[in-house]
Design a protein around this motif. Sequence first.
Motif, PDB file in Angstrom:
ATOM      1  N   ASP A  80       0.835  -1.200   0.000  1.00  0.00           N
ATOM      2  CA  ASP A  80       0.000   0.000   0.000  1.00  0.00           C
ATOM      3  C   ASP A  80       0.871   1.251   0.000  1.00  0.00           C
ATOM      4  OD1 ASP A  80      -2.710   1.255   0.276  1.00  0.00           O
ATOM      5  OD2 ASP A  80      -1.809   2.013   2.130  1.00  0.00           O
ATOM      6  N   LEU A  81       1.920   1.259   0.811  1.00  0.00           N
ATOM      7  CA  LEU A  81       2.826   2.401   0.858  1.00  0.00           C
ATOM      8  C   LEU A  81       3.531   2.593  -0.484  1.00  0.00           C
ATOM      9  CD1 LEU A  81       4.444   2.021   4.394  1.00  0.00           C
ATOM     10  CD2 LEU A  81       2.730   3.697   3.672  1.00  0.00           C
ATOM     11  N   LEU A  82       3.907   1.488  -1.125  1.00  0.00           N
ATOM     12  CA  LEU A  82       4.566   1.574  -2.424  1.00  0.00           C
ATOM     13  C   LEU A  82       3.632   2.171  -3.464  1.00  0.00           C
ATOM     14  CD1 LEU A  82       6.964   0.959  -4.258  1.00  0.00           C
ATOM     15  CD2 LEU A  82       6.043  -1.344  -4.575  1.00  0.00           C
ATOM     16  N   SER A  83       2.349   1.778  -3.419  1.00  0.00           N
ATOM     17  CA  SER A  83       1.372   2.320  -4.353  1.00  0.00           C
ATOM     18  C   SER A  83       1.232   3.825  -4.174  1.00  0.00           C
ATOM     19  CB  SER A  83       0.022   1.625  -4.134  1.00  0.00           C
ATOM     20  OG  SER A  83      -0.981   2.211  -4.938  1.00  0.00           O
ATOM     21  N   GLN A  84       1.159   4.280  -2.916  1.00  0.00           N
ATOM     22  CA  GLN A  84       1.035   5.713  -2.666  1.00  0.00           C
ATOM     23  C   GLN A  84       2.299   6.457  -3.099  1.00  0.00           C
ATOM     24  OE1 GLN A  84      -1.840   6.606  -2.038  1.00  0.00           O
ATOM     25  NE2 GLN A  84      -2.752   4.761  -1.185  1.00  0.00           N
ATOM     26  N   ALA A  85       3.455   5.837  -2.885  1.00  0.00           N
ATOM     27  CA  ALA A  85       4.707   6.470  -3.284  1.00  0.00           C
ATOM     28  C   ALA A  85       4.773   6.651  -4.800  1.00  0.00           C
ATOM     29  CB  ALA A  85       5.889   5.631  -2.797  1.00  0.00           C
ATOM     30  N   LEU A  86       4.282   5.660  -5.540  1.00  0.00           N
ATOM     31  CA  LEU A  86       4.284   5.763  -7.002  1.00  0.00           C
ATOM     32  C   LEU A  86       3.384   6.897  -7.468  1.00  0.00           C
ATOM     33  CD1 LEU A  86       4.192   1.974  -8.009  1.00  0.00           C
ATOM     34  CD2 LEU A  86       6.107   3.566  -8.233  1.00  0.00           C
ATOM     35  N   ASN A  87       2.258   7.099  -6.792  1.00  0.00           N
ATOM     36  CA  ASN A  87       1.368   8.205  -7.151  1.00  0.00           C
ATOM     37  C   ASN A  87       2.050   9.551  -6.903  1.00  0.00           C
ATOM     38  OD1 ASN A  87      -0.852   6.624  -7.966  1.00  0.00           O
ATOM     39  ND2 ASN A  87      -1.513   6.361  -5.850  1.00  0.00           N
ATOM     40  N   LEU A  88       2.778   9.655  -5.806  1.00  0.00           N
ATOM     41  CA  LEU A  88       3.506  10.892  -5.522  1.00  0.00           C
ATOM     42  C   LEU A  88       4.622  11.123  -6.538  1.00  0.00           C
ATOM     43  CD1 LEU A  88       3.740  10.751  -1.623  1.00  0.00           C
ATOM     44  CD2 LEU A  88       2.375  12.321  -2.997  1.00  0.00           C
ATOM     45  N   ILE A  89       5.288  10.050  -6.939  1.00  0.00           N
ATOM     46  CA  ILE A  89       6.329  10.177  -7.965  1.00  0.00           C
ATOM     47  C   ILE A  89       5.727  10.654  -9.276  1.00  0.00           C
ATOM     48  CG2 ILE A  89       7.944   8.848  -9.398  1.00  0.00           C
ATOM     49  CD1 ILE A  89       8.503   7.109  -6.931  1.00  0.00           C
ATOM     50  N   PHE A  90       4.524  10.160  -9.597  1.00  0.00           N
ATOM     51  CA  PHE A  90       3.835  10.604 -10.817  1.00  0.00           C
ATOM     52  C   PHE A  90       3.599  12.112 -10.775  1.00  0.00           C
ATOM     53  CE2 PHE A  90      -0.248  11.667 -12.834  1.00  0.00           C
ATOM     54  CZ  PHE A  90       0.056  11.358 -14.152  1.00  0.00           C
ATOM     55  N   ILE A  91       3.118  12.622  -9.631  1.00  0.00           N
ATOM     56  CA  ILE A  91       2.896  14.062  -9.495  1.00  0.00           C
ATOM     57  C   ILE A  91       4.213  14.819  -9.659  1.00  0.00           C
ATOM     58  CG2 ILE A  91       2.179  15.892  -7.903  1.00  0.00           C
ATOM     59  CD1 ILE A  91       0.202  13.909  -6.679  1.00  0.00           C
ATOM     60  N   TRP A  92       5.273  14.302  -9.036  1.00  0.00           N
ATOM     61  CA  TRP A  92       6.585  14.938  -9.129  1.00  0.00           C
ATOM     62  C   TRP A  92       7.065  14.990 -10.583  1.00  0.00           C
ATOM     63  CZ3 TRP A  92      11.464  13.120 -10.607  1.00  0.00           C
ATOM     64  CH2 TRP A  92      12.536  13.950 -10.281  1.00  0.00           C
ATOM     65  N   VAL A  93       6.874  13.901 -11.331  1.00  0.00           N
ATOM     66  CA  VAL A  93       7.299  13.863 -12.735  1.00  0.00           C
ATOM     67  C   VAL A  93       6.515  14.884 -13.555  1.00  0.00           C
ATOM     68  CG1 VAL A  93       7.309  12.450 -14.829  1.00  0.00           C
ATOM     69  CG2 VAL A  93       8.070  11.467 -12.666  1.00  0.00           C
ATOM     70  N   VAL A  94       5.196  14.980 -13.310  1.00  0.00           N
ATOM     71  CA  VAL A  94       4.372  15.954 -14.044  1.00  0.00           C
ATOM     72  C   VAL A  94       4.900  17.368 -13.835  1.00  0.00           C
ATOM     73  CG1 VAL A  94       2.092  17.038 -14.143  1.00  0.00           C
ATOM     74  CG2 VAL A  94       2.279  14.549 -14.073  1.00  0.00           C
ATOM     75  N   PHE A  95       5.242  17.703 -12.604  1.00  0.00           N
ATOM     76  CA  PHE A  95       5.684  19.066 -12.310  1.00  0.00           C
ATOM     77  C   PHE A  95       7.141  19.307 -12.686  1.00  0.00           C
ATOM     78  CE2 PHE A  95       1.790  19.313  -9.888  1.00  0.00           C
ATOM     79  CZ  PHE A  95       1.422  20.647 -10.080  1.00  0.00           C
ATOM     80  N   ARG A  96       7.811  18.299 -13.182  1.00  0.00           N
ATOM     81  CA  ARG A  96       9.128  18.544 -13.763  1.00  0.00           C
ATOM     82  C   ARG A  96       8.991  19.163 -15.151  1.00  0.00           C
ATOM     83  NH1 ARG A  96       9.851  17.794  -9.442  1.00  0.00           N
ATOM     84  NH2 ARG A  96      10.089  20.030  -9.719  1.00  0.00           N
ATOM     85  N   HIS A  97       7.784  19.085 -15.719  1.00  0.00           N
ATOM     86  CA  HIS A  97       7.547  19.602 -17.069  1.00  0.00           C
ATOM     87  C   HIS A  97       6.648  20.830 -17.076  1.00  0.00           C
ATOM     88  CE1 HIS A  97       9.389  15.988 -18.841  1.00  0.00           C
ATOM     89  NE2 HIS A  97       8.746  15.303 -17.924  1.00  0.00           N
ATOM     90  N   THR A  98       6.134  21.223 -15.924  1.00  0.00           N
ATOM     91  CA  THR A  98       5.277  22.411 -15.850  1.00  0.00           C
ATOM     92  C   THR A  98       5.365  22.990 -14.445  1.00  0.00           C
ATOM     93  OG1 THR A  98       3.024  23.263 -16.141  1.00  0.00           O
ATOM     94  CG2 THR A  98       3.243  21.054 -15.213  1.00  0.00           C
ATOM     95  N   SER A  99       5.162  24.303 -14.353  1.00  0.00           N
ATOM     96  CA  SER A  99       5.235  24.956 -13.040  1.00  0.00           C
ATOM     97  C   SER A  99       3.905  24.948 -12.307  1.00  0.00           C
ATOM     98  CB  SER A  99       5.719  26.399 -13.201  1.00  0.00           C
ATOM     99  OG  SER A  99       4.827  27.128 -14.049  1.00  0.00           O
ATOM    100  N   SER A 100       2.816  24.732 -13.050  1.00  0.00           N
ATOM    101  CA  SER A 100       1.489  24.687 -12.423  1.00  0.00           C
ATOM    102  C   SER A 100       0.578  23.776 -13.224  1.00  0.00           C
ATOM    103  CB  SER A 100       0.882  26.090 -12.327  1.00  0.00           C
ATOM    104  OG  SER A 100       0.610  26.608 -13.616  1.00  0.00           O
ATOM    105  N   LEU A 101      -0.471  23.318 -12.573  1.00  0.00           N
ATOM    106  CA  LEU A 101      -1.438  22.422 -13.206  1.00  0.00           C
ATOM    107  C   LEU A 101      -2.820  23.034 -13.000  1.00  0.00           C
ATOM    108  CD1 LEU A 101      -1.530  19.650 -14.652  1.00  0.00           C
ATOM    109  CD2 LEU A 101      -2.038  18.628 -12.430  1.00  0.00           C
ATOM    110  N   GLY A 102      -3.312  23.703 -14.049  1.00  0.00           N
ATOM    111  CA  GLY A 102      -4.601  24.384 -13.938  1.00  0.00           C
ATOM    112  C   GLY A 102      -4.592  25.469 -12.883  1.00  0.00           C
TER     113      GLY A 102
END
Length: 263
Positions: free
Chosen positions: A32-54
Motif C-alpha cells: 500500500d505504501l509503495l502504491s502511494q509512493a508511485l502516485n507521488l512520484i507521478f505528481i513529481w514527474v508531471v511538475f518537472r515539465h510544468t510549473s502549475s497544473l490548472g
Amino acid sequence: MRNLVLFWEYLKNYAKTRLAYRSDFWIEVMSDLLSQALNLIFIWVVFRHTSSLGGWSQAEVIFVYGFFMIPYGIFGMIFNVWNFGERYIVKGEMDRILTRPAHSLLQVLLENVDPPALVGSAVGAVIMASCWAELGLPFHLYDLLLIALFVIGAVLVYAGIYTALAAISFFSDSPTGIMPLMYNIQNYGRYPVNIYNKAIRFLLTWLLPFAFAGVIPASYFLEDKGDGMSRLAWLTPVMGLVVFGLGLSLWNYGVKRYRGAGS
C-alpha cells in the motif's frame, strides 16, 4: 453500543488471524505504501515539465493528494466490499448473514474490516501537514474540526457509491465488473477538477461526486482559485449523507429482493 462491541470483537479476531501470518500483514502494508509512493512520484514527474497544473502548484496538488489519502484509508478499512458479489451472492454466504440479528451491511463490513488501510490515512496526514507548513497556510484549532467534518463527509461519499455498487449484486448472479471501472474513475477526484473538460468536471462533482472526497474539501484550506470550489467544500458532509443514504437504500431494497443462493 452493541455495534461498537461487535466492531471490537471483530477487530480482535482480525488481530489473532494476522498475528498467525505476520509477514502477510507487513507485505500488505508495504504494498500500500509503495502504491502511494508511485502516485507521488507521478505528481513529481508531471511538475518537472510544468510549473502549475490548472493554476495549482506542486505543493497544492500534493496537499490535495494528502487529504484524499485520509478518508480513503478510513473507507478502505471499514467498507471493504470489493468481493461482495463473488463471496456473498455467488457462493451463498449472504444466507448466513441474514440469519443473524445485526444489520446485513454491518455484518459484511465487520467480516471484511482491514485495519492496515489506516496506514495510508496516517501517511496522508503527514503529507498534508508538511505541505501546510511549506505553503505557509494559517492554522487555527477549529481547522482540525473542519478537517474531521470534511473527512467524515468524504468517507460517506465513498461508502455510498461502493455500497450501491455492491448492492447491484442482489440483482445479478454474476459479478458486474463495475468496481474496477469505478476505482479508475475515483482516481480523477484526487486532482484539481478544473484541469478536466466540463463533462468530466460535472461527472466528478454531481453524478459520481468523488471530487467531494478529495479536491473540493481540501481546497477550503488553500488559496481561493476563483472557481468556487472552496465554497462547495461546505457541502461535503451534506453530499456524504445524501450519497450514503442512497447507497444504503439500494442495499436495503436489494436485501428485500434477495431469495437465497438456491441449489
